[in-house]
Design an enzyme around this catalytic site. Sequence first.
Site, PDB file in Angstrom:
ATOM      1  N   CYS A  92       0.787  -1.273  -0.074  1.00 18.43           N
ATOM      2  CA  CYS A  92       0.086  -0.069   0.011  1.00 18.43           C
ATOM      3  C   CYS A  92       1.064   1.298   0.011  1.00 18.43           C
ATOM      4  CB  CYS A  92      -0.952   0.073   1.267  1.00 18.43           C
ATOM      5  SG  CYS A  92      -2.149  -1.450   1.081  1.00 18.43           S
ATOM      6  N   HIS A 103      -9.060   4.428  -1.360  1.00 20.27           N
ATOM      7  CA  HIS A 103      -7.725   3.812  -1.281  1.00 20.27           C
ATOM      8  C   HIS A 103      -7.613   3.046  -2.661  1.00 20.27           C
ATOM      9  CE1 HIS A 103      -4.184   2.041   0.059  1.00 20.27           C
ATOM     10  NE2 HIS A 103      -4.561   0.856   0.614  1.00 20.27           N
TER      11      HIS A 103
END
Length: 398
Positions: A85, A338
């Site tokens: 991430c 996200h």
Amino acid sequence: MASHGIKDQVAIVGMGCTPFAEAFGKSTDDLLIDAAQEAFASAGVGKDTVDAYWLGTAQSGMSGITLAKPLQLHGKPVTRVENFCATGSEALRQASYAVASGAYDVAMAIGVEKVKDSGYQGLNAFPIPNDGTARTLTAAAMFSMVAPAYAKRFGVDEASLREALARIASKNHYNGARNPRAQFRREVSSEQVCAAPPVAGVLGVFDCAGVADGAAAAIVVRAEDAHRYTDRPLYVKALSFVAGNGSGLLDPDYDYTTFPEVVACARDAYAQAGVTDPRHQLAMAEVHDCFTPTELVLMEDLGFAERGTAWKEVLAGTFDLHGELPVNPDGGLKSFGHPVGASGLRMMFEAWLQLRGEAPAERQIDTVAERHLALTHNLGGYPGEMVSFVGIVGTERG
């Protein structure tokens, strides 16, 4: 750590960011073009001015061609990177170090993810073959274990901790509701957070960040050249990255109330930037609030609160939009969304807006009047086995 950093050697002179959403009408190419064109316009340059490109994506492309094709780049080096991430932040780190080295005059870092068309929730990376002994828990389940561990270690009663976690989600939705680029633009009360359907442990639906489509980009140059492109550059003060070795899952003493990789990464970033009191030197922070307990622990790992006190600070409003240290003024992962490859650069885009006084008036933070530094933080992986990035930028050089 032995990082010397590149403080004040590189500046960000242009940025772009698409809205984050379930963008069924946009392709990966469309998102890349939109983010890149906004960044080019921001810096007043064309694509040919950029000497080299770094593309961050977890699963929306496998080579530099993923960017070179839609932008129709000719004879340009394009490096595709991935680091869980923290992929977008990794693209920025590599582009910045390349410019600092003298290899290039102008570089672009750009991140993208296009995952919503699959019909699956979350990330849909292919299953990696293993010997059958690997964990089978979901990300929500892994991070849900932080909450009871925190309560036990610091003696926080269940109701108080639940209230603090709900306040984190409510805060970020409040900020995101004022952000036209956010995926979820509706305020959510603490009561609604607590009443949401359960997902894992004490976590409900509103304790978990959504996954989105989106892209973001930054153009970096040598610091001494910055004013050729903009009169308000952001100077890179620190770019720190730490990859854990997964030992937390094997350590019987690991108690899920801290993320050691984040602690080490923050310590290195502060050393690079010369920050000794982050709570009072930073104007704002964008942190990786993939789940509400994550943000809670990060407040302590990043040095914004003493151990065992972040839950009180959250309830006191310390990290609210107009609090002592605004955290996730753009809504964070929780509300902004996200898209993995873009999230780190999206965080930097918020620092770009806030430090330059260009955020929408209804969510422009007050702290920039006296403080001129912003922090962005990414993590990837799970408690006990993660990577961490911490970046610090500022409006003043030297």
